[in-house]
Design an enzyme around this catalytic site. Structure first.
Site, PDB file in Angstrom:
ATOM      1  N   ARG A   7      45.201  39.023  71.468  1.00 25.24           N
ATOM      2  CA  ARG A   7      45.335  40.082  72.590  1.00 25.24           C
ATOM      3  C   ARG A   7      46.279  41.360  71.782  1.00 25.24           C
ATOM      4  O   ARG A   7      47.055  41.171  70.859  1.00 25.24           O
ATOM      5  CB  ARG A   7      46.360  39.767  73.765  1.00 25.24           C
ATOM      6  CG  ARG A   7      46.941  41.013  74.617  1.00 25.24           C
ATOM      7  CD  ARG A   7      47.912  40.422  75.594  1.00 25.24           C
ATOM      8  NE  ARG A   7      48.617  39.323  75.412  1.00 25.24           N
ATOM      9  CZ  ARG A   7      48.981  38.448  76.357  1.00 25.24           C
ATOM     10  NH1 ARG A   7      48.882  38.562  77.622  1.00 25.24           N
ATOM     11  NH2 ARG A   7      49.583  37.408  76.022  1.00 25.24           N
ATOM     12  N   ARG A  41      52.268  41.685  71.003  1.00 25.72           N
ATOM     13  CA  ARG A  41      53.443  40.870  71.551  1.00 25.72           C
ATOM     14  C   ARG A  41      53.820  39.884  70.581  1.00 25.72           C
ATOM     15  O   ARG A  41      53.396  39.080  70.097  1.00 25.72           O
ATOM     16  CB  ARG A  41      53.064  40.118  72.966  1.00 25.72           C
ATOM     17  CG  ARG A  41      53.229  41.304  73.875  1.00 25.72           C
ATOM     18  CD  ARG A  41      52.875  40.684  75.357  1.00 25.72           C
ATOM     19  NE  ARG A  41      53.485  39.357  75.480  1.00 25.72           N
ATOM     20  CZ  ARG A  41      52.856  38.892  76.860  1.00 25.72           C
ATOM     21  NH1 ARG A  41      52.086  39.372  77.402  1.00 25.72           N
ATOM     22  NH2 ARG A  41      53.291  37.550  77.108  1.00 25.72           N
ATOM     23  N   ARG A  61      55.028  28.325  74.624  1.00 23.09           N
ATOM     24  CA  ARG A  61      54.759  29.002  75.979  1.00 23.09           C
ATOM     25  C   ARG A  61      53.740  28.175  76.795  1.00 23.09           C
ATOM     26  O   ARG A  61      54.095  27.922  78.062  1.00 23.09           O
ATOM     27  CB  ARG A  61      54.194  30.357  76.013  1.00 23.09           C
ATOM     28  CG  ARG A  61      55.132  31.342  75.594  1.00 23.09           C
ATOM     29  CD  ARG A  61      54.598  32.639  74.996  1.00 23.09           C
ATOM     30  NE  ARG A  61      53.614  33.443  75.904  1.00 23.09           N
ATOM     31  CZ  ARG A  61      52.784  34.039  75.950  1.00 23.09           C
ATOM     32  NH1 ARG A  61      52.526  34.424  74.375  1.00 23.09           N
ATOM     33  NH2 ARG A  61      51.971  34.571  76.424  1.00 23.09           N
ATOM     34  N   ARG A  65      57.755  31.162  88.929  1.00 23.51           N
ATOM     35  CA  ARG A  65      57.603  30.168  87.604  1.00 23.51           C
ATOM     36  C   ARG A  65      58.285  28.944  87.734  1.00 23.51           C
ATOM     37  O   ARG A  65      57.962  28.082  86.590  1.00 23.51           O
ATOM     38  CB  ARG A  65      57.903  30.946  86.065  1.00 23.51           C
ATOM     39  CG  ARG A  65      56.688  31.306  85.382  1.00 23.51           C
ATOM     40  CD  ARG A  65      57.457  32.426  84.483  1.00 23.51           C
ATOM     41  NE  ARG A  65      56.565  32.374  83.196  1.00 23.51           N
ATOM     42  CZ  ARG A  65      55.783  33.345  82.746  1.00 23.51           C
ATOM     43  NH1 ARG A  65      55.646  34.442  83.500  1.00 23.51           N
ATOM     44  NH2 ARG A  65      55.147  33.361  81.822  1.00 23.51           N
ATOM     45  N   LYS A 118      45.933  36.876  83.961  1.00 25.28           N
ATOM     46  CA  LYS A 118      46.608  37.114  85.180  1.00 25.28           C
ATOM     47  C   LYS A 118      46.934  38.685  85.154  1.00 25.28           C
ATOM     48  O   LYS A 118      46.522  39.594  86.084  1.00 25.28           O
ATOM     49  CB  LYS A 118      47.865  36.736  85.146  1.00 25.28           C
ATOM     50  CG  LYS A 118      47.971  35.096  85.249  1.00 25.28           C
ATOM     51  CD  LYS A 118      49.434  34.536  85.632  1.00 25.28           C
ATOM     52  CE  LYS A 118      50.512  34.838  84.095  1.00 25.28           C
ATOM     53  NZ  LYS A 118      49.800  34.044  82.928  1.00 25.28           N
TER      54      LYS A 118
HETATM   55  P1  AP5 Z   1      46.059  38.815  79.953  1.00 20.06           P
HETATM   56  O1  AP5 Z   1      45.281  39.069  81.090  1.00 20.06           O
HETATM   57  O2  AP5 Z   1      47.049  39.568  79.268  1.00 20.06           O
HETATM   58  O3  AP5 Z   1      46.607  37.092  80.234  1.00 20.06           O
HETATM   59  P2  AP5 Z   1      48.047  37.050  81.136  1.00 20.06           P
HETATM   60  O4  AP5 Z   1      47.714  35.620  82.106  1.00 20.06           O
HETATM   61  O5  AP5 Z   1      48.607  37.877  81.713  1.00 20.06           O
HETATM   62  O6  AP5 Z   1      48.886  36.444  80.051  1.00 20.06           O
HETATM   63  P3  AP5 Z   1      50.469  36.458  79.383  1.00 20.06           P
HETATM   64  O7  AP5 Z   1      50.328  35.821  78.097  1.00 20.06           O
HETATM   65  O8  AP5 Z   1      50.801  37.793  79.734  1.00 20.06           O
HETATM   66  O9  AP5 Z   1      51.004  35.387  80.347  1.00 20.06           O
HETATM   67  P4  AP5 Z   1      52.377  34.775  80.494  1.00 20.06           P
HETATM   68  O10 AP5 Z   1      52.620  34.324  81.694  1.00 20.06           O
HETATM   69  O11 AP5 Z   1      52.540  33.946  79.313  1.00 20.06           O
HETATM   70  O12 AP5 Z   1      53.498  36.135  79.927  1.00 20.06           O
HETATM   71  P5  AP5 Z   1      54.458  36.974  80.787  1.00 20.06           P
HETATM   72  O13 AP5 Z   1      54.289  38.324  80.234  1.00 20.06           O
HETATM   73  O14 AP5 Z   1      54.436  36.672  82.227  1.00 20.06           O
HETATM   74  O15 AP5 Z   1      44.851  38.165  79.043  1.00 20.06           O
HETATM   75  C1  AP5 Z   1      45.214  37.621  77.829  1.00 20.06           C
HETATM   76  C2  AP5 Z   1      44.035  38.129  76.694  1.00 20.06           C
HETATM   77  O16 AP5 Z   1      42.756  37.398  77.017  1.00 20.06           O
HETATM   78  C3  AP5 Z   1      43.860  39.502  76.673  1.00 20.06           C
HETATM   79  O17 AP5 Z   1      43.713  39.554  75.383  1.00 20.06           O
HETATM   80  C4  AP5 Z   1      42.794  39.907  77.500  1.00 20.06           C
HETATM   81  O18 AP5 Z   1      41.888  41.115  77.046  1.00 20.06           O
HETATM   82  C5  AP5 Z   1      41.652  38.475  77.414  1.00 20.06           C
HETATM   83  N1  AP5 Z   1      41.140  38.160  78.647  1.00 20.06           N
HETATM   84  C6  AP5 Z   1      41.329  38.017  79.896  1.00 20.06           C
HETATM   85  N2  AP5 Z   1      40.359  37.727  80.591  1.00 20.06           N
HETATM   86  C7  AP5 Z   1      39.525  37.459  79.641  1.00 20.06           C
HETATM   87  C8  AP5 Z   1      38.233  36.432  79.925  1.00 20.06           C
HETATM   88  N3  AP5 Z   1      37.809  36.428  81.297  1.00 20.06           N
HETATM   89  N4  AP5 Z   1      37.287  36.543  78.927  1.00 20.06           N
HETATM   90  C9  AP5 Z   1      37.985  36.747  77.702  1.00 20.06           C
HETATM   91  N5  AP5 Z   1      38.996  37.111  77.431  1.00 20.06           N
HETATM   92  C10 AP5 Z   1      39.946  37.622  78.473  1.00 20.06           C
HETATM   93  O19 AP5 Z   1      55.925  36.410  80.129  1.00 20.06           O
HETATM   94  C11 AP5 Z   1      56.253  36.405  79.100  1.00 20.06           C
HETATM   95  C12 AP5 Z   1      57.579  35.950  78.912  1.00 20.06           C
HETATM   96  O20 AP5 Z   1      58.829  36.690  79.683  1.00 20.06           O
HETATM   97  C13 AP5 Z   1      57.614  34.437  79.236  1.00 20.06           C
HETATM   98  O21 AP5 Z   1      57.222  33.612  78.222  1.00 20.06           O
HETATM   99  C14 AP5 Z   1      59.208  34.241  79.440  1.00 20.06           C
HETATM  100  O22 AP5 Z   1      59.969  34.338  78.618  1.00 20.06           O
HETATM  101  C15 AP5 Z   1      59.469  35.422  80.361  1.00 20.06           C
HETATM  102  N6  AP5 Z   1      59.125  35.522  81.759  1.00 20.06           N
HETATM  103  C16 AP5 Z   1      58.153  36.564  82.444  1.00 20.06           C
HETATM  104  N7  AP5 Z   1      58.297  36.044  83.680  1.00 20.06           N
HETATM  105  C17 AP5 Z   1      59.427  35.119  83.819  1.00 20.06           C
HETATM  106  C18 AP5 Z   1      59.741  34.190  84.963  1.00 20.06           C
HETATM  107  N8  AP5 Z   1      59.336  34.481  86.118  1.00 20.06           N
HETATM  108  N9  AP5 Z   1      60.845  33.464  84.801  1.00 20.06           N
HETATM  109  C19 AP5 Z   1      61.420  33.323  83.564  1.00 20.06           C
HETATM  110  N10 AP5 Z   1      61.036  33.917  82.572  1.00 20.06           N
HETATM  111  C20 AP5 Z   1      59.889  34.745  82.585  1.00 20.06           C
HETATM  112 ZN    ZN Z   2      50.430  38.952  81.491  1.00 25.73          ZN
END
Ligand code: AP5
Ligand code: ZN
Length: 208
Positions: free
Chosen positions: A126, A152, A163, A87, A13
């Site tokens: 990552r 992270r 997660r 979410r 994402k």
């Molecule tokens: P990346 O692009 O970083 O993936 P992502 O989908 O953004 O993954 P996240 O882990 O950030 O998602 P998340 O939803 O768990 O975390 P968030 O920060 O929202 O890519 C991942 C890796 O893959 C990278 O190394 C990249 O280089 C690689 N990659 C990408 N595309 C690729 C491809 N095509 N091929 C190969 N490699 C590739 O949330 C974190 C925490 O915050 C949550 O757990 C929760 O505690 C809290 N939180 C956030 N939002 C909310 C909400 N709305 N409500 C409640 N709690 C929340």
């Molecule tokens: Zn992310």
């Protein structure tokens, strides 16, 4: 364009969000990034820091307040991309209310589908450059020399598993919710970043 990117942890994402936002000239609103920034500034209460580190969700009101304040800002007038929000069902209905205040609504919800066996490796390897926010992967998208890399805390293997189960339990149900309203588009997130970007742009009807 007002769009939401939804998908499991590690789906790509953040990676695709940065490319779409640069192309469209709209801001990326990542609730995960906003919460991590609040933590770094010492402004996130300890119980929420612990929730995030354990792979759970922070309360709906907390993220709804963050998003409500952010979409009011002038740079969101032409549109915005929400990454990792909504979410839960209450966040989705809360978002409708927030946008309704401005007589506006979402244009599209784009789901990035990646099978769970690939997600673990994506998250665990990552690394993020803390100066630029750029996202790298030690195997698929190696960082340049000199990058100031961060790992992270929620990218530890056992937290990634938690997660993923949180996503299945709380967020996956949003897909039928948006599908019924004719807002949902889905793309496969398997393949290189460039291949996924091509699919994403085709689904959104925009060109590189
Ligand atoms: P990346 O692009 O970083 O993936 P992502 O989908 O953004 O993954 P996240 O882990 O950030 O998602 P998340 O939803 O768990 O975390 P968030 O920060 O929202 O890519 C991942 C890796 O893959 C990278 O190394 C990249 O280089 C690689 N990659 C990408 N595309 C690729 C491809 N095509 N091929 C190969 N490699 C590739 O949330 C974190 C925490 O915050 C949550 O757990 C929760 O505690 C809290 N939180 C956030 N939002 C909310 C909400 N709305 N409500 C409640 N709690 C929340
Ligand atoms: Zn992310």
């Amino acid at each position: 364009m007002r769009l939401v990117l939804v998908g499991p942890p590690g789906a790509g994402k953040g990676t695709q969000a940065k490319i779409i936002c640069a192309n469209q000239g709209i801001p990326q609103i990542s609730t995960g990034d906003m919460l991590r920034a609040a933590k770094a500034a010492g402004k996130l209460p300890k119980d929420l820091v612990e929730k995030m580190a354990a792979g759970g969700l922070v309360p709906d009101e907390v993220v709804l307040d963050l998003v409500d304040a952010r979409v009011e800002e002038p740079d969101c007038k032409p549109g915005f991309l929400l990454d990792g929000f909504p979410r839960t069902a209450p966040q989705a209905t809360g978002l409708d209310k927030v946008l309704g205040k401005h007589d506006t609504e979402l244009d599209v919800v784009l789901a990035i589908d990646v099978p769970s066996e690939l997600l673990q490796e994506r998250a665990v390897l990552r690394r993020t450059d803390k100066r630029t926010g750029q996202i790298y992967h030690l195997k698929y998208n190696p960082p340049p020399a000199g990058a100031e890399l961060e790992h992270r805390p929620d990218d530890q293997e056992e937290v990634v598993v938690k997660r993923l189960s949180t996503y299945e339990a709380m967020t996956a149900e949003l897909l039928p919710f948006y599908e019924k309203r004719g807002k949902l588009k889905r793309v496969s997130g398997v393949g290189t970043v460039e291949e996924v970007t091509e699919r994403v742009f085709a689904a959104l009807g925009i060109s590189l």
